[in-house]
Scaffold this motif. Structure first.
Motif, PDB file in Angstrom:
ATOM      1  N   TYR A  76       4.452  14.853  54.379  1.00 30.74           N
ATOM      2  CA  TYR A  76       3.006  14.686  54.330  1.00 30.74           C
ATOM      3  C   TYR A  76       2.599  14.654  52.863  1.00 30.74           C
ATOM      4  CZ  TYR A  76      -1.751  15.154  56.067  1.00 30.74           C
ATOM      5  OH  TYR A  76      -3.073  14.935  56.379  1.00 30.74           O
ATOM      6  N   LEU A  77       2.099  13.512  52.410  1.00 31.17           N
ATOM      7  CA  LEU A  77       1.703  13.373  51.002  1.00 31.17           C
ATOM      8  C   LEU A  77       0.195  13.507  50.886  1.00 31.17           C
ATOM      9  CD1 LEU A  77       4.564  12.436  50.352  1.00 31.17           C
ATOM     10  CD2 LEU A  77       3.603  10.553  49.033  1.00 31.17           C
ATOM     11  N   SER A  78      -0.241  14.504  50.124  1.00 38.40           N
ATOM     12  CA  SER A  78      -1.674  14.741  50.022  1.00 38.40           C
ATOM     13  C   SER A  78      -2.020  15.230  48.625  1.00 38.40           C
ATOM     14  CB  SER A  78      -2.115  15.785  51.055  1.00 38.40           C
ATOM     15  OG  SER A  78      -3.496  16.036  50.935  1.00 38.40           O
ATOM     16  N   ALA A  79      -3.048  14.644  48.040  1.00 38.54           N
ATOM     17  CA  ALA A  79      -3.510  15.087  46.716  1.00 38.54           C
ATOM     18  C   ALA A  79      -4.235  16.430  46.816  1.00 38.54           C
ATOM     19  CB  ALA A  79      -4.431  14.038  46.102  1.00 38.54           C
ATOM     20  N   GLU A  80      -4.519  16.875  48.042  1.00 40.61           N
ATOM     21  CA  GLU A  80      -5.303  18.104  48.214  1.00 40.61           C
ATOM     22  C   GLU A  80      -4.754  18.987  49.336  1.00 40.61           C
ATOM     23  OE1 GLU A  80      -9.522  17.468  48.514  1.00 40.61           O
ATOM     24  OE2 GLU A  80      -9.509  15.801  47.093  1.00 40.61           O
ATOM     25  N   TYR A  81      -4.762  20.281  49.095  1.00 42.50           N
ATOM     26  CA  TYR A  81      -4.489  21.288  50.134  1.00 42.50           C
ATOM     27  C   TYR A  81      -5.443  22.451  49.923  1.00 42.50           C
ATOM     28  CZ  TYR A  81      -0.065  18.997  51.197  1.00 42.50           C
ATOM     29  OH  TYR A  81       0.879  18.086  51.573  1.00 42.50           O
ATOM     30  N   LEU A  82      -6.176  22.794  50.954  1.00 39.80           N
ATOM     31  CA  LEU A  82      -7.021  23.995  50.889  1.00 39.80           C
ATOM     32  C   LEU A  82      -6.403  25.025  51.815  1.00 39.80           C
ATOM     33  CD1 LEU A  82     -10.728  22.714  50.956  1.00 39.80           C
ATOM     34  CD2 LEU A  82      -9.626  24.040  49.149  1.00 39.80           C
ATOM     35  N   LEU A  83      -5.390  25.721  51.309  1.00 41.51           N
ATOM     36  CA  LEU A  83      -4.575  26.565  52.188  1.00 41.51           C
ATOM     37  C   LEU A  83      -5.288  27.832  52.639  1.00 41.51           C
ATOM     38  CD1 LEU A  83      -1.217  26.132  50.258  1.00 41.51           C
ATOM     39  CD2 LEU A  83      -1.768  25.147  52.489  1.00 41.51           C
ATOM     40  N   GLY A  84      -6.285  28.261  51.890  1.00 42.36           N
ATOM     41  CA  GLY A  84      -6.942  29.525  52.233  1.00 42.36           C
ATOM     42  C   GLY A  84      -6.115  30.696  51.730  1.00 42.36           C
ATOM     43  N   ALA A  85      -6.691  31.897  51.861  1.00 39.98           N
ATOM     44  CA  ALA A  85      -5.992  33.096  51.406  1.00 39.98           C
ATOM     45  C   ALA A  85      -4.701  33.261  52.211  1.00 39.98           C
ATOM     46  CB  ALA A  85      -6.901  34.302  51.583  1.00 39.98           C
ATOM     47  N   GLN A  86      -3.674  33.790  51.566  1.00 44.49           N
ATOM     48  CA  GLN A  86      -2.345  33.797  52.175  1.00 44.49           C
ATOM     49  C   GLN A  86      -1.942  35.131  52.807  1.00 44.49           C
ATOM     50  OE1 GLN A  86      -0.002  30.826  52.106  1.00 44.49           O
ATOM     51  NE2 GLN A  86      -2.163  30.255  52.123  1.00 44.49           N
ATOM     52  N   LEU A  87      -2.436  36.251  52.248  1.00 42.42           N
ATOM     53  CA  LEU A  87      -1.901  37.547  52.691  1.00 42.42           C
ATOM     54  C   LEU A  87      -2.130  37.802  54.179  1.00 42.42           C
ATOM     55  CD1 LEU A  87      -0.584  40.287  52.264  1.00 42.42           C
ATOM     56  CD2 LEU A  87      -2.750  41.157  51.360  1.00 42.42           C
ATOM     57  N   GLU A  88      -3.390  37.678  54.592  1.00 41.34           N
ATOM     58  CA  GLU A  88      -3.706  37.991  55.983  1.00 41.34           C
ATOM     59  C   GLU A  88      -2.954  37.072  56.931  1.00 41.34           C
ATOM     60  OE1 GLU A  88      -7.473  39.193  58.392  1.00 41.34           O
ATOM     61  OE2 GLU A  88      -8.019  37.907  56.706  1.00 41.34           O
ATOM     62  N   GLN A  89      -2.914  35.800  56.563  1.00 42.32           N
ATOM     63  CA  GLN A  89      -2.202  34.839  57.407  1.00 42.32           C
ATOM     64  C   GLN A  89      -0.716  35.189  57.504  1.00 42.32           C
ATOM     65  OE1 GLN A  89      -2.402  30.335  57.126  1.00 42.32           O
ATOM     66  NE2 GLN A  89      -0.337  30.695  56.362  1.00 42.32           N
ATOM     67  N   ASN A  90      -0.117  35.523  56.382  1.00 41.77           N
ATOM     68  CA  ASN A  90       1.311  35.792  56.404  1.00 41.77           C
ATOM     69  C   ASN A  90       1.637  37.112  57.104  1.00 41.77           C
ATOM     70  OD1 ASN A  90       1.910  33.332  55.299  1.00 41.77           O
ATOM     71  ND2 ASN A  90       1.976  34.079  53.184  1.00 41.77           N
ATOM     72  N   LEU A  91       0.715  38.058  57.037  1.00 43.66           N
ATOM     73  CA  LEU A  91       0.890  39.285  57.826  1.00 43.66           C
ATOM     74  C   LEU A  91       0.894  38.933  59.309  1.00 43.66           C
ATOM     75  CD1 LEU A  91      -1.515  41.709  55.907  1.00 43.66           C
ATOM     76  CD2 LEU A  91       0.965  41.972  56.095  1.00 43.66           C
ATOM     77  N   LEU A  92      -0.054  38.093  59.698  1.00 47.63           N
ATOM     78  CA  LEU A  92      -0.140  37.705  61.116  1.00 47.63           C
ATOM     79  C   LEU A  92       1.106  36.941  61.557  1.00 47.63           C
ATOM     80  CD1 LEU A  92      -1.749  37.359  63.805  1.00 47.63           C
ATOM     81  CD2 LEU A  92      -2.679  35.242  62.822  1.00 47.63           C
TER      82      LEU A  92
END
Ligand code: Z2T
Length: 812
Positions: A76-92
């Motif tokens: 997936y080639l994209s000039a933009e990524y708005l991944l959001g905060a990572q900690l809470e997501q990665n805990l989940l």
């Protein structure tokens, strides 16, 4: 690749004791500090590393499983990524939330305070960037072998603040304190050329050799993208530009010319310095084209390197590789792959073209003419001379094909050419993207239809089967489970289990609870508690939200005319039985987009006037929440009652905020635009507030000659609203807004005003009946399961990519 790669890897502990041990190890050995002297930042970093380790172990097994099965890979080639905060997501996603809260006690910290230190990487503008993040989440969740490629901008989307009610911008130095989620991969760095000239290759009519005039290094790092309830962990690989060793001029430095000594390195590093803050408009700046080629060149070489690890020759390349272009931003990948295959790997043109065409697919995200990228030929020629030659060849063969199908139709040739011949010659990237790909898709039903019938009509005539629709979707994990834990718990209780989180159609099971008094009561209580948390206005008022980038086609100005009219009505009848409302706006305007910034100023001026008016203020509050980003969206969306999706029909390609709000039980007031149409079809006409012209009617009005003044003259309330602006009721702010509405009103705001106001009265009737409103809310959630990004990915996988899941065994 050896299957045993993952075997023998120590499994990380799953008990509280083991997790705490690992947390302390991270603190001592990776942060180099102690419990006694650990700062909050140390605690955050130690926790992040401990959580990351759990995902890294899964990542190693994912890589082993993927390489063993040698699947068709999605890039997936994209000039933009708005991944959001990572900690809470990665805990989940690693199931370590409880372990983390427990273990942090040893450091005397709470998870909540630590989460505040987790900065979101704002590497995107809006919908397109967030879509990329939702899609990579869903690809991992669906066990699709995939890599997302992007740019690691030093500065993400600017930070917005209000100064005297006007937007001010500050740089977003998001990784200033480091980014614990990122793995550098210096061994995989690439070199990228720019400028220079081409030379013929003796004995070959098609091959050329390109001698670049500037060389830049691309250094990759990656972030982990875990799937939910599965073992898969994919990656997003981000490239950062660096000067080569030779770019530092030691002799100049020795001579005291410090700036000159580093100027070449600075020039190189500027390529990934900053995200262009334009949503849906194209500036045509040289540095932007450099960014695009930088992303493409690094990524394609990486894709080929990965292919070479498992395959010989080129025969299987297209079968093993699909490259999805997220809008035209990475479209130079098409001539770049041709250049690599023809010039560097010495394939003949036809073979290279057949590989290229069957490798790429293109997603278009707009219909706005000003958003369709074109580059001046002279700029292209200077920056990428070989690519321009290749584009000319592609165009020549393409136009021959058109001529064969439509003999003598020179008008058609001119319209379809990849090179536009206006006052200046320009490369039309959308045309290149359609010609060089196997599939083209729009992002909602209406958008895909309008693409086929308007901007890409000639191409759809030529290749009807190439055009598809894939309606956008959003991550239910981030925008329901993480953003709205209260509602998620209630839904899980109502449905009996939480299987809905990766099978969102199961939300339909809520339908039978839409009339259940106690469930309804609890549903209402959740919404109220979310409003209390948000603390924007009275939690018992109707929370009416318009959260999205500022653009005239989205029509924040229409919402504002409604606000001004409410203000007038309340003032005229202070004792009236008014529905209390909190109108919440949030969103950024491109820094150079003055009309949008004027709308922001006017919103704040109107808000201040209302707040200072003791008659109106008890009934109406206008809030502008600064610096809208993923983190703020996660707070606002769960608290929303009413979702404003009021773009002029035919302009909003899809919208994805509309989906997030509906899933969280907000009712939509909207036009027949983008995905609104599909939301309405699913939740039911009676559960959606529809108003305004449809796309066909809007086009007719514009063709037959539109006169906004006729609406102004005919509608006393509309006239009063606009006159209040010009008369200075709001401190003289917003005269340009009024002038543009009365002068030309490009997006038919005045034409839809009355219909919108009538519809808002319908909204208030529903609101006054709390049971009716709650039923509407539950039904919106129940019938929005289609808008899961997991469904979007299932569509791409089946209809465009033709890829199957590759599950990752636990014991590989
Ligand atoms: C963008 O966010 C969108 C379209 C663009 O066209 C550029 C950007 Cl930065 C070039 C948005 C659309 O406006 C929106 O309707 C859509 O939902 C979103 O992309 C994702 O497809």
């Amino acid at each position: 690749m050896d299957l045993r790669q993952g075997i023998g890897l120590r499994r990380l502990g799953t008990t509280a004791d083991e997790f705490q041990q690992d947390l302390l190890s991270s603190l001592y050995y990776r942060r180099g500090t102690t419990v006694e002297s650990a700062s909050p930042r140390d605690a955050y970093e130690a926790l992040a590393l401990t959580v990351r380790d759990r995902l890294a172990e899964r990542r190693a097994r994912t890589a082993a499983a993927h390489f063993a099965s040698n699947p068709r890979w999605v890039y997936y080639l994209s000039a933009e990524y708005l991944l959001g905060a990572q900690l809470e997501q990665n805990l989940l996603y690693s199931g370590t939330g409880d372990l983390a809260s427990q273990s942090l006690k040893v450091l005397g910290r709470t998870l909540e305070e630590i989460e505040d230190l987790d900065v979101e990487p704002g590497l995107g503008n809006g919908g397109l960037g967030r879509l990329a993040a939702c899609l990579v989440d869903a690809m991992a969740t669906r066990d699709i072998p995939a890599v997302g490629y992007g740019i690691r901008y030093d500065f993400g989307i600017f930070r917005q603040s209000l100064e005297g009610g006007a937007q001010a911008e500050r740089p977003d130095d998001w990784a200033f304190q480091g980014n614990p989620w990122e793995f550098p991969a210096p061994d995989d760095r690439q070199t990228v050329g720019f400028y220079g000239h081409t030379e013929p290759v003796a004995g070959s009519p098609t091959r050329k050799s390109w001698v670049p005039g500037e060389i830049v290094l691309g250094e990759p790092s990656h972030m982990l993208v875990p799937g939910y309830r599965t073992e898969t962990v994919n990656i997003v690989r981000l490239w950062r530009a660096r000067g080569s060793e030779a770019s530092f001029d030691l002799s100049r430095f020795a001579a005291g010319q410090y700036a000159e000594a580093v100027q070449e390195a600075v020039r190189a590093e500027n390529i990934s310095k900053v995200l262009y803050p334009d949503d849906s408009t194209e500036l045509g700046r040289e540095l932007r084209l450099k960014q695009q080629y930088f992303l493409v060149s690094c990524s394609l070489r990486d894709i080929i390197r990965r292919f070479r690890l498992r395959n010989e020759g080129w025969d299987d390349f297209a079968e093993k590789t699909v490259i999805q272009l997220n809008d035209t931003h990475p479209t130079i990948a098409i001539p770049e792959l041709m250049r690599l295959l023809v010039d560097e790997y010495e394939l003949d043109w036809d073979k290279a073209w057949s590989i290229t065409r069957s490798t790429f697919a293109y997603t278009c995200h707009t219909l706005l003419p000003e958003a369709l990228e074109t580059w001046p030929v002279p700029l292209f020629e200077r920056l990428l001379p070989r690519h321009l030659e290749i584009i000319y060849l592609i165009n020549m063969f393409f136009l021959r094909e058109v001529e064969a199908r439509f003999p003598g139709d020179s008008d058609r040739l001119r319209r379809m050419s990849i090179i536009g011949e206006g006052s200046e010659r320009r490369v039309r990237m959308a045309h290149l993207a359609v010609v060089g790909t196997e599939a083209v898709n729009g992002v909602a039903e209406l958008h895909s239809k309008l693409l086929r019938e308007t901007v890409l009509q000639d191409f759809a005539d030529l290749w009807p089967a190439k055009f598809q629709n894939v309606t956008n979707g959003v991550s239910p994990r981030r925008f329901m489970k993480l953003a709205n834990p209260r509602l998620s718990d209630l839904i899980t209780e109502g449905l009996g289990d939480d299987g809905w989180l990766n099978d969102l159609d199961r939300l339909a099971g809520l339908e039978r609870l839409a009339g259940d008094a106690s469930f309804m009561e609890r549903w209402r209580a959740v919404k109220r508690a979310n409003k209390v948390d948000l603390a924007a206005g009275d939690p018992d008022s109707l929370t009416d939200v318009m959260i999205k980038r500022f653009h005239e086609y989205k029509r924040q100005q229409l919402k504002l005319l409604h606000v001004i009219t409410m203000y007038h009505r309340i003032r005229a009848n202070p004792a009236g039985d008014w529905v209390p409302r909190t109108v919440l706006f949030a969103g950024k305007a491109a820094p150079a987009y003055h009309a949008a910034k004027n709308i922001i100023r006017l919103i704040n001026a109107v808000g201040a006037t209302i707040a200072a008016d003791p008659v109106v203020a008890p009934h109406l509050t206008v809030v502008f929440a600064e610096n809208y980003n993923v983190t703020l969206a996660e707070r606002i969306i769960p608290a929303a009652d009413l979702s404003e999706q009021i773009s002029l029909a035919g302009k909003e390609a899809s919208g994805t905020g509309n989906m997030k709000l509906a899933l969280n039980g907000a009712i939509t007031i909207g036009t027949l635009d983008g995905a609104n149409i599909e939301i309405r079809a699913r939740v039911g006409e009676e559960n959606f507030f529809l108003f305004g012209l449809d796309a066909f009617q809007a086009a007719e009005v514009q063709i037959s000659g539109y006169h906004p003044r006729e609406h102004y003259d005919r509608d006393a309330e509309l006239k009063a609203a606009i006159d209040a602006i010009t008369a200075g009721t709001f401190g003289g702010v917003g005269r340009e807004v009024a002038d543009s509405l009365l002068g030309w009103d490009e997006y038919l705001t005045l034409a839809d005003y009355r219909s919108y106001l009538d519809c808002q009265e319908e909204v208030e009737r529903a609101w006054r009946d709390p049971d009716r409103w709650t039923r509407l809310s539950i039904l919106n959630t129940a019938h929005s399961g289609f808008f899961s990004a997991d469904r979007t990915i299932a569509d791409y996988a089946a209809r465009i990519w033709r890829v199957a899941p590759v599950p990752v065994p636990k014991d590989i």
